[in-house]
Design a protein around this motif. Structure first.
Motif, mmCIF file in Angstrom:
data_model
loop_
_atom_site.group_PDB
_atom_site.id
_atom_site.type_symbol
_atom_site.label_atom_id
_atom_site.label_comp_id
_atom_site.label_asym_id
_atom_site.label_seq_id
_atom_site.Cartn_x
_atom_site.Cartn_y
_atom_site.Cartn_z
ATOM 1 N N GLY A 1 -12.772 0.101 -1.800
ATOM 2 C CA GLY A 1 -13.062 1.426 -1.261
ATOM 3 C C GLY A 1 -11.819 2.301 -1.211
ATOM 4 O O GLY A 1 -10.742 1.924 -1.664
ATOM 5 N N SER A 2 -11.987 3.474 -0.603
ATOM 6 C CA SER A 2 -10.891 4.444 -0.544
ATOM 7 C C SER A 2 -9.861 4.046 0.494
ATOM 8 O O SER A 2 -10.199 3.440 1.505
ATOM 9 C CB SER A 2 -11.427 5.818 -0.134
ATOM 10 O OG SER A 2 -12.443 6.229 -0.991
ATOM 11 N N GLY A 3 -8.619 4.434 0.295
ATOM 12 C CA GLY A 3 -7.670 4.497 1.399
ATOM 13 C C GLY A 3 -8.058 5.705 2.231
ATOM 14 O O GLY A 3 -8.644 6.657 1.721
ATOM 15 N N MET A 4 -7.774 5.687 3.507
ATOM 16 C CA MET A 4 -8.165 6.824 4.343
ATOM 17 C C MET A 4 -7.024 7.229 5.258
ATOM 18 O O MET A 4 -6.205 6.406 5.647
ATOM 19 C CB MET A 4 -9.420 6.458 5.138
ATOM 20 C CG MET A 4 -10.564 6.091 4.204
ATOM 21 S SD MET A 4 -12.115 5.739 5.017
ATOM 22 C CE MET A 4 -12.661 7.386 5.404
ATOM 23 N N ASN B 1 0.835 -1.202 0.000
ATOM 24 C CA ASN B 1 0.000 0.000 0.000
ATOM 25 C C ASN B 1 0.864 1.244 0.000
ATOM 26 O O ASN B 1 2.037 1.213 0.409
ATOM 27 C CB ASN B 1 -0.882 0.019 1.260
ATOM 28 C CG ASN B 1 -1.877 -1.116 1.287
ATOM 29 O OD1 ASN B 1 -2.710 -1.234 0.397
ATOM 30 N ND2 ASN B 1 -1.772 -1.967 2.290
ATOM 31 N N LEU B 2 0.262 2.340 -0.407
ATOM 32 C CA LEU B 2 0.925 3.634 -0.274
ATOM 33 C C LEU B 2 -0.126 4.723 -0.442
ATOM 34 O O LEU B 2 -1.233 4.459 -0.908
ATOM 35 C CB LEU B 2 2.057 3.795 -1.300
ATOM 36 C CG LEU B 2 1.691 3.673 -2.779
ATOM 37 C CD1 LEU B 2 1.177 4.982 -3.356
ATOM 38 C CD2 LEU B 2 2.921 3.224 -3.572
ATOM 39 N N MET B 3 0.230 5.916 -0.048
ATOM 40 C CA MET B 3 -0.609 7.085 -0.284
ATOM 41 C C MET B 3 0.122 7.970 -1.270
ATOM 42 O O MET B 3 1.220 8.445 -0.975
ATOM 43 C CB MET B 3 -0.818 7.873 1.022
ATOM 44 C CG MET B 3 -1.621 7.149 2.059
ATOM 45 S SD MET B 3 -3.353 7.147 1.574
ATOM 46 C CE MET B 3 -3.973 6.024 2.823
ATOM 47 N N SER B 4 -0.468 8.194 -2.411
ATOM 48 C CA SER B 4 0.187 9.056 -3.398
ATOM 49 C C SER B 4 0.091 10.515 -2.983
ATOM 50 O O SER B 4 -0.956 10.970 -2.522
ATOM 51 C CB SER B 4 -0.479 8.867 -4.768
ATOM 52 O OG SER B 4 0.084 9.762 -5.698
ATOM 53 N N LEU C 1 3.955 1.864 -12.202
ATOM 54 C CA LEU C 1 4.576 0.742 -11.487
ATOM 55 C C LEU C 1 3.545 -0.320 -11.110
ATOM 56 O O LEU C 1 3.835 -1.219 -10.320
ATOM 57 C CB LEU C 1 5.277 1.266 -10.231
ATOM 58 C CG LEU C 1 6.500 2.141 -10.534
ATOM 59 C CD1 LEU C 1 6.763 3.110 -9.382
ATOM 60 C CD2 LEU C 1 7.725 1.285 -10.797
ATOM 61 N N GLY C 2 2.332 -0.191 -11.644
ATOM 62 C CA GLY C 2 1.328 -1.236 -11.450
ATOM 63 C C GLY C 2 0.345 -0.998 -10.322
ATOM 64 O O GLY C 2 -0.493 -1.854 -10.046
ATOM 65 N N PHE C 3 0.433 0.153 -9.637
ATOM 66 C CA PHE C 3 -0.499 0.429 -8.537
ATOM 67 C C PHE C 3 -1.845 0.905 -9.098
ATOM 68 O O PHE C 3 -1.885 1.568 -10.132
ATOM 69 C CB PHE C 3 0.091 1.481 -7.583
ATOM 70 C CG PHE C 3 1.195 0.930 -6.723
ATOM 71 C CD1 PHE C 3 0.935 0.504 -5.427
ATOM 72 C CD2 PHE C 3 2.483 0.805 -7.223
ATOM 73 C CE1 PHE C 3 1.945 -0.033 -4.643
ATOM 74 C CE2 PHE C 3 3.506 0.268 -6.442
ATOM 75 C CZ PHE C 3 3.234 -0.146 -5.147
ATOM 76 N N MET C 4 -2.918 0.549 -8.385
ATOM 77 C CA MET C 4 -4.253 0.969 -8.801
ATOM 78 C C MET C 4 -4.735 2.126 -7.929
ATOM 79 O O MET C 4 -4.415 2.205 -6.747
ATOM 80 C CB MET C 4 -5.238 -0.199 -8.671
ATOM 81 C CG MET C 4 -5.443 -0.653 -7.241
ATOM 82 S SD MET C 4 -6.749 -1.859 -7.083
ATOM 83 C CE MET C 4 -5.836 -3.266 -6.463
#
Ligand code: COA
Length: 142
Positions: free
Chosen positions: A128-131, A103-106, A117-120
């Motif tokens: 759902g959203s990351g929060m 995971n990451l937060m852009s 790099l293949g992240f969605m």
């Protein structure tokens, strides 16, 4: 030639300053050093020009954080190479057939970098959203 070492940079805050991010306290820097799962530093000779780190449990959950390439070294493929090496590290610890979650937060408008790099992006039709919540001691109420 740019080389890569699997370690934190010597001065995390100088990287953060170089891209206009707030600095971490000494306590936070100590925690980053003690408990990052692994990290990478990109070097141009002796000069540290890029860095990124991973926090998580080392088995299933990995969170990529503090991905920074010094402005004068951006768009040369260094960020992508650091990301690939960190993902290889995370996967190398897994056993055959295991799935890991990265995971990451852009940062704003950096989504195309991670998509390359293949992240969605989230949310999407399936997820759902990351929060996020930022809490500042002495100011925030939980
Ligand atoms: C985001 C960052 C790490 C990218 O590192 P980089 O070494 O410059 O990236 P790369 O050269 O590997 O870029 C690979 C591809 O990602 C995309 N990309 C890179 N930077 C981008 C940006 N700022 N905006 C949109 N797309 C970008 C491009 O498709 C690029 O390919 P191209 O150069 O052939 O067009 C770097 O710009 C940076 O440190 N920014 C400031 C700190 C930051 O926001 N970090 C991300 C925190 S979530």
């Amino acid at each position: 030639m740019i080389t890569y070492e699997l370690r934190l940079p010597k001065d995390i805050n100088s990287f953060r300053r170089s891209v206009g991010w707030y600095e971490l306290s000494q306590r936070q820097l100590d925690c980053a050093k003690a408990r990052s799962v692994f990290a990478i530093t990109a070097l141009d000779g002796e000069k540290e020009v890029g860095s990124a780190r991973v926090v998580g449990d080392g088995g299933y959950q990995f969170f990529i954080s503090d991905v920074i390439v010094r402005p004068e070294y951006q768009r040369m493929g260094i960020g992508s190479m650091m990301m690939k090496k960190l993902m290889e590290c995370a996967l190398s610890a897994a056993e055959d057939g295991e799935t890991i979650m990265i995971n990451l937060m852009s940062a704003k408008d950096k989504e195309p970098f991670y998509e390359s790099l293949g992240f969605m992006r989230r949310p999407n039709d399936e997820r759902g959203s990351g929060m996020t919540r930022f809490l500042t001691k002495g100011e925030s109420r939980v």
